[in-house]
Design an enzyme around this catalytic site. Structure first.
Site, PDB file in Angstrom:
ATOM      1  N   GLY A  95       0.866  -1.167   0.000  1.00 55.35           N
ATOM      2  CA  GLY A  95       0.000   0.000   0.000  1.00 55.35           C
ATOM      3  C   GLY A  95       0.904   1.220   0.000  1.00 55.35           C
ATOM      4  O   GLY A  95       2.109   1.122  -0.321  1.00 55.35           O
TER       5      GLY A  95
ATOM      6  N   HIS B 243     -13.962   0.490   9.628  1.00 54.80           N
ATOM      7  CA  HIS B 243     -13.159   1.183   8.613  1.00 54.80           C
ATOM      8  C   HIS B 243     -11.653   1.104   8.870  1.00 54.80           C
ATOM      9  O   HIS B 243     -10.891   0.849   7.937  1.00 54.80           O
ATOM     10  CB  HIS B 243     -13.601   2.644   8.587  1.00 54.80           C
ATOM     11  CG  HIS B 243     -12.994   3.454   7.489  1.00 54.80           C
ATOM     12  ND1 HIS B 243     -13.096   3.106   6.158  1.00 54.80           N
ATOM     13  CD2 HIS B 243     -12.286   4.617   7.514  1.00 54.80           C
ATOM     14  CE1 HIS B 243     -12.473   4.021   5.408  1.00 54.80           C
ATOM     15  NE2 HIS B 243     -11.957   4.933   6.207  1.00 54.80           N
TER      16      HIS B 243
ATOM     17  N   GLU C 267     -13.187  17.721   5.599  1.00 50.54           N
ATOM     18  CA  GLU C 267     -13.786  16.507   6.166  1.00 50.54           C
ATOM     19  C   GLU C 267     -13.993  16.753   7.657  1.00 50.54           C
ATOM     20  O   GLU C 267     -13.553  17.783   8.187  1.00 50.54           O
ATOM     21  CB  GLU C 267     -12.899  15.286   5.918  1.00 50.54           C
ATOM     22  CG  GLU C 267     -12.892  14.876   4.453  1.00 50.54           C
ATOM     23  CD  GLU C 267     -12.110  13.621   4.150  1.00 50.54           C
ATOM     24  OE1 GLU C 267     -12.572  12.885   3.287  1.00 50.54           O
ATOM     25  OE2 GLU C 267     -11.063  13.377   4.746  1.00 50.54           O
TER      26      GLU C 267
ATOM     27  N   ARG D 108     -15.552  10.995  13.455  1.00 58.07           N
ATOM     28  CA  ARG D 108     -16.296   9.810  12.997  1.00 58.07           C
ATOM     29  C   ARG D 108     -16.936   9.001  14.103  1.00 58.07           C
ATOM     30  O   ARG D 108     -18.017   8.444  13.923  1.00 58.07           O
ATOM     31  CB  ARG D 108     -15.336   8.882  12.263  1.00 58.07           C
ATOM     32  CG  ARG D 108     -15.034   9.372  10.911  1.00 58.07           C
ATOM     33  CD  ARG D 108     -14.105   8.449  10.201  1.00 58.07           C
ATOM     34  NE  ARG D 108     -13.728   9.152   8.987  1.00 58.07           N
ATOM     35  CZ  ARG D 108     -12.725   8.826   8.221  1.00 58.07           C
ATOM     36  NH1 ARG D 108     -11.989   7.786   8.519  1.00 58.07           N
ATOM     37  NH2 ARG D 108     -12.461   9.513   7.135  1.00 58.07           N
TER      38      ARG D 108
ATOM     39  N   ARG E  92      -9.150   8.081  14.544  1.00 58.07           N
ATOM     40  CA  ARG E  92      -8.327   8.734  13.525  1.00 58.07           C
ATOM     41  C   ARG E  92      -9.048   9.914  12.872  1.00 58.07           C
ATOM     42  O   ARG E  92     -10.206   9.798  12.478  1.00 58.07           O
ATOM     43  CB  ARG E  92      -7.928   7.715  12.450  1.00 58.07           C
ATOM     44  CG  ARG E  92      -7.068   8.296  11.360  1.00 58.07           C
ATOM     45  CD  ARG E  92      -6.549   7.221  10.447  1.00 58.07           C
ATOM     46  NE  ARG E  92      -7.583   6.553   9.698  1.00 58.07           N
ATOM     47  CZ  ARG E  92      -8.164   7.046   8.620  1.00 58.07           C
ATOM     48  NH1 ARG E  92      -7.843   8.251   8.164  1.00 58.07           N
ATOM     49  NH2 ARG E  92      -9.089   6.346   7.986  1.00 58.07           N
TER      50      ARG E  92
ATOM     51  N   SER F  10      -4.713   8.772   7.098  1.00 55.91           N
ATOM     52  CA  SER F  10      -4.120   7.429   6.940  1.00 55.91           C
ATOM     53  C   SER F  10      -3.115   7.410   5.793  1.00 55.91           C
ATOM     54  O   SER F  10      -2.038   6.810   5.911  1.00 55.91           O
ATOM     55  CB  SER F  10      -5.194   6.367   6.739  1.00 55.91           C
ATOM     56  OG  SER F  10      -5.983   6.679   5.634  1.00 55.91           O
ATOM     57  N   LEU F  11      -3.435   8.072   4.694  1.00 52.80           N
ATOM     58  CA  LEU F  11      -2.450   8.135   3.598  1.00 52.80           C
ATOM     59  C   LEU F  11      -1.233   8.933   4.071  1.00 52.80           C
ATOM     60  O   LEU F  11      -0.086   8.602   3.771  1.00 52.80           O
ATOM     61  CB  LEU F  11      -3.069   8.781   2.349  1.00 52.80           C
ATOM     62  CG  LEU F  11      -4.215   7.991   1.685  1.00 52.80           C
ATOM     63  CD1 LEU F  11      -4.863   8.792   0.561  1.00 52.80           C
ATOM     64  CD2 LEU F  11      -3.736   6.654   1.142  1.00 52.80           C
TER      65      LEU F  11
ATOM     66  N   ALA G 160      -8.879   4.176  -1.150  1.00 58.35           N
ATOM     67  CA  ALA G 160      -9.008   5.419  -0.369  1.00 58.35           C
ATOM     68  C   ALA G 160      -9.597   6.510  -1.253  1.00 58.35           C
ATOM     69  O   ALA G 160      -9.035   6.849  -2.291  1.00 58.35           O
ATOM     70  CB  ALA G 160      -7.645   5.831   0.170  1.00 58.35           C
ATOM     71  N   GLN G 161     -10.715   7.047  -0.816  1.00 58.93           N
ATOM     72  CA  GLN G 161     -11.414   8.020  -1.659  1.00 58.93           C
ATOM     73  C   GLN G 161     -11.035   9.446  -1.289  1.00 58.93           C
ATOM     74  O   GLN G 161     -10.614  10.233  -2.127  1.00 58.93           O
ATOM     75  CB  GLN G 161     -12.929   7.847  -1.494  1.00 58.93           C
ATOM     76  CG  GLN G 161     -13.457   6.531  -1.980  1.00 58.93           C
ATOM     77  CD  GLN G 161     -14.968   6.397  -1.779  1.00 58.93           C
ATOM     78  OE1 GLN G 161     -15.616   7.260  -1.188  1.00 58.93           O
ATOM     79  NE2 GLN G 161     -15.522   5.319  -2.273  1.00 58.93           N
TER      80      GLN G 161
ATOM     81  N   ASP H 238      -3.369  -9.941   8.964  1.00 60.02           N
ATOM     82  CA  ASP H 238      -2.186 -10.826   8.916  1.00 60.02           C
ATOM     83  C   ASP H 238      -1.002 -10.292   9.725  1.00 60.02           C
ATOM     84  O   ASP H 238      -0.336 -11.046  10.434  1.00 60.02           O
ATOM     85  CB  ASP H 238      -1.717 -11.023   7.463  1.00 60.02           C
ATOM     86  CG  ASP H 238      -2.829 -11.532   6.569  1.00 60.02           C
ATOM     87  OD1 ASP H 238      -3.781 -12.134   7.087  1.00 60.02           O
ATOM     88  OD2 ASP H 238      -2.753 -11.310   5.348  1.00 60.02           O
TER      89      ASP H 238
ATOM     90  N   HIS I 182     -16.720   3.719  10.118  1.00 59.52           N
ATOM     91  CA  HIS I 182     -17.028   4.848   9.233  1.00 59.52           C
ATOM     92  C   HIS I 182     -18.541   5.021   9.210  1.00 59.52           C
ATOM     93  O   HIS I 182     -19.279   4.051   9.012  1.00 59.52           O
ATOM     94  CB  HIS I 182     -16.501   4.559   7.822  1.00 59.52           C
ATOM     95  CG  HIS I 182     -16.384   5.788   6.972  1.00 59.52           C
ATOM     96  ND1 HIS I 182     -17.483   6.483   6.537  1.00 59.52           N
ATOM     97  CD2 HIS I 182     -15.317   6.452   6.492  1.00 59.52           C
ATOM     98  CE1 HIS I 182     -17.078   7.532   5.816  1.00 59.52           C
ATOM     99  NE2 HIS I 182     -15.761   7.526   5.777  1.00 59.52           N
TER     100      HIS I 182
HETATM  101  C1  SIN Z   1     -13.295   8.849   3.353  1.00 57.51           C
HETATM  102  O1  SIN Z   1     -13.117   9.239   2.212  1.00 57.51           O
HETATM  103  O2  SIN Z   1     -14.297   9.100   4.005  1.00 57.51           O
HETATM  104  C2  SIN Z   1     -12.237   7.991   3.983  1.00 57.51           C
HETATM  105  C3  SIN Z   1     -11.015   8.775   4.176  1.00 57.51           C
HETATM  106  C4  SIN Z   1     -10.321   8.345   5.411  1.00 57.51           C
HETATM  107  O3  SIN Z   1     -10.571   7.243   5.898  1.00 57.51           O
HETATM  108  O4  SIN Z   1      -9.549   9.139   5.953  1.00 57.51           O
END
Ligand code: SIN
Length: 522
Positions: free
Chosen positions: A15, A354, A118, A292, A389, A394-395, A49-50, A225, A246
C-alpha cells in the site's frame, strides 16, 4: 542455503506505506523484495481510499494540524508521533507525492491545489484526486517502483509466519538472544510453494483487519495478517480496542458497505433520518462534521430509537449533476449502477468498520519491540491516531512513516547486527490435503459475526466476555486444523483473522473506559 531467498529488505504489503518505503530504499540502491497477496492493480486499502490526504491549507499551521489530530483522537495520542506528522507531513507529501512521483491532485484553473473539507478539521486542508485519491497515488508509486532493477515485486505471495532467531534457527544458544526477526516463510499462491525469505530487515506494511468484521469498508486482503504474525512471535501490540467505524457506507444489497467518502459531507452533504430530519446536532454541535466516532454513535442511536434499518445521506444540494459526477466519479457511477442518482435521490447508509487505530507498537522510525522488524501504515501504531483517527490522515501516516523508516533502515543496515544469520530451518509442510473450503467459510462467518455483534461500535462487559470465550475456542480448533492441512491462502487468512479478532476483543475487554472509538455502555 539453496532453499532460501536472500534480500536486504523484505517488505510485506504494497500500500502507500510499503510503497513509499520501497521507493526510498530503492533510490539508495538496496536490494528490496516486496510481497503482496493479490496483484499490483488490486491490493490493499490504499487502492480504495477516496477522500484525500492532509496537506497545508490556507491559514493553516502545524499547530492547527496537531490540535485537530489530538482532538479527534480524544487526547490519548502519542504527542511525539503527532508532532512529527504535523510538522514534517506536508513537506514529505510535497517532496515525494507531488514533486517526485507527480500525483495528479485536483487543481483550479490557475493550477493551484484545491482543498476539500472533512469531519473535525479546523480548516480546509485536504488535497484529493476526485474520489480516487488512493488509486492516483498508488498507481504512480508502483510505476516508479517498476523502474528499479533492485526492486523485486512478488504478487500472489502470502506471508505465513515471520522467521525468528528464537523459533526457527538451529542455534543451540538461541534462547539467550534478543528477539530477532530474520525474514518470513512466504507462500507463492500460484505455484503452491513455500519460499523461505531471509532478510537483513523485515518491514510489515500489511494494512488493516477490516475483513474480520461482518460489515466493513475494507478490501478482501485486510484479514489482520500483520498483527497476528507479530503477536505469534511476541511483538508488542497496543491500542487494538480503538477500532474506527465509518459512519457512511452504502446500505444496499448489491453494494453492501461501499464507502461514501466523508468528503461528500465536507462538500455540504447532510445526514437525515427516515422522516427527512437532520439529527446529528443532538449529539455534537459540529453535526455531520463531528469526528467519525461521534457521528457513528449518533447514527446508531437514531437507528435504535426509530427502529429503522438505515439513515440517509443527502447530497442533492452539493452541486449540479455534472459537478457531482466530476468531483465524485467513483461514488456517482457506483450509485448510478444500482439505480441511485445522487443529484436527486437520498443515499441509504449505515456505519461499518473502517480503520484500526492501534497496532504493532513502533517509534516514529517504524521500529518494533523485536530487532530487525519494522512496521508501518495501518498495521503499526505510533500512537498518532489515539482513540480515533482524524479523516485523511491514513495516507499521510503511510507516507511519513514509510519515508522515515526507510531513512532509518538505510542509515543502519550496514551495522553488524543486521548482517548476522544463524542456520535457519526451512519450511516443512505438515499436512497433505488442502483445508475444506466449507469449514473455512463457516469459521469466517463465525469470526465476523462475533466481532460485529460483540466487539462492534457499542460494547458491554458481557458481550466482550462472550467474544473472548467464543474466539478462544475457535482459535484452538483452527490451530489444530491448520497443523493438519496443506497450507493455502484460505487457512493462513482464517488463522490470522481469528487471532486478530481475539487480540481486539482482549484489548476491548481490558479497557473499561470509553474513549473515542472504544465505547462501552457498562
Ligand atoms: C473517506 O473518504 O471518508 C475515507 C477517508 C479516510 O478514511 O480518511
Amino acid at each position: 542455503m539453496s532453499d532460501f531467498i536472500q534480500t536486504d529488505v523484505l517488505i510485506v504489503g504494497l500500500g502507500i506505506a510499503g510503497g513509499v518505503c520501497a521507493y526510498e530504499l530503492a533510490k539508495k540502491g538496496l536490494d528490496i523484495t516486496v510481497i503482496l497477496k493479490n496483484t499490483v492493480e488490486d491490493d490493499g486499502s490504499t487502492h480504495y481510499a477516496q477522500g484525500g490526504i492532509v496537506y497545508f491549507g490556507e491559514n493553516d499551521s502545524s499547530e492547527k494540524i496537531y490540535n485537530d489530530i489530538i482532538q479527534a483522537g480524544a487526547g490519548v495520542n502519542n504527542p511525539e508521533a503527532v508532532r512529527v506528522v504535523s510538522t514534517e507531513g506536508p513537506s514529505i507529501v510535497k517532496k515525494i507525492l507531488i514533486d517526485e512521483i507527480g500525483v495528479e491532485f485536483f487543481r483550479d484553473v490557475n493550477g493551484t491545489l484545491e482543498f476539500t473539507e472533512e469531519g473535525a478539521h479546523s480548516v480546509k486542508r485536504i488535497i484529493f484526486s476526485g474520489d480516487k485519491t488512493g488509486k492516483a497515488i498508488i498507481s504512480k508509486l508502483i510505476d516508479k517502483l517498476k523502474t528499479f532493477n533492485n526492486v523485486k515485486i512478488l504478487d500472489n505471495h502470502v506471508a505465513i509466519d515471520l522467521i525468528t532467531w528464537q523459533f526457527n534457527s538451529r542455534d543451540r544458544l538461541r534462547m539467550y538472544r534478543d528477539k530477532t526477526c530474520l525474514g518470513a516463510y512466504v507462500l507463492d499462491t500460484k505455484l503452491g510453494k513455500v519460499k523461505n525469505v531471509l532478510s537483513k530487515v523485515t518491514v510489515l506494511a500489511t494494512g488493516g483487519m477490516g475483513r474480520i468484521y461482518l460489515h466493513s469498508t475494507n478490501p478482501d486482503v485486510a484479514t489482520g495478517d500483520g498483527y497476528a504474525m507479530a503477536y505469534r512471535i511476541g511483538v508488542e501490540i497496543i491500542n487494538m480496542e480503538y477500532t474506527q467505524f465509518h459512519p457512511t457506507t452504502l446500505y444496499h444489497p448489491l453494494k453492501r458497505n461501499f464507502l461514501i467518502s466523508e468528503s461528500v459531507r465536507g462538500e455540504g452533504g447532510i445526514i437525515v433520518n427516515s422522516k427527512g430530519e437532520r439529527f446529528l446536532f443532538k449529539y455534537d454541535p459540529r453535526g455531520e462534521l463531528a469526528p467519525r466516532d461521534i457521528v457513528t454513535r449518533g447514527i446508531i442511536s437514531e437507528l435504535t430509537e426509530t427502529k429503522a434499518e438505515c439513515v440517509f445521506l443527502d447530497a442533492t444540494k452539493v452541486g449540479s449533476r455534472d459537478k457531482l459526477k466530476d468531483r465524485f466519479p467513483t461514488i456517482f457511477s457506483t450509485l448510478e449502477s444500482i439505480g441511485i442518482d445522487m443529484s436527486k435521490d437520498l443515499i441509504p447508509i449505515v456505519p461499518a468498520f473502517h480503520f484500526q487505530c492501534g497496532g504493532i507498537k513502533t517509534d516514529t522510525y517504524g521500529k518494533t519491540s523485536v530487532k530487525r522488524l519494522f512496521a508501518i501504515g495501518e498495521v503499526a501504531c505510533t500512537g498518532l491516531h489515539g482513540a480515533n483517527r482524524l479523516a485523511s490522515t491514513s495516507l499521510l501516516e503511510g507516507v511519513v512513516f514509510g519515508y522515515r523508516t526507510a531513512q532509518f533502515i538505510f542509515e543502519n543496515i550496514d551495522k553488524s547486527m543486521f548482517k548476522e544469520f544463524p542456520d535457519v530451518i526451512p519450511w516443512v509442510d505438515t499436512g497433505e490435503e488442502f483445508p475444506d473450503p466449507v469449514l473455512v467459510k463457516q469459521d469466517w462467518d463465525y469470526v465476523r459475526n462475533v466481532m460485529w455483534n460483540y466487539v462492534g461500535p457499542v460494547r458491554t462487559r458481557r458481550r466482550l466476555k462472550r467474544a473472548l470465550s467464543d474466539l478462544k475456542n475457535l482459535l484452538n480448533g483452527i490451530e489444530s486444523f491448520y497443523r493438519d492441512v496443506k497450507v493455502n491462502r484460505d487457512i493462513i487468512e482464517l488463522r490470522n483473522g481469528a487471532q486478530t479478532g481475539f487480540i481486539v476483543a482482549l484489548s476491548a475487554w481490558s479497557n473499561r473506559e470509553s474513549i473515542g472509538s472504544h465505547y462501552r455502555i457498562d
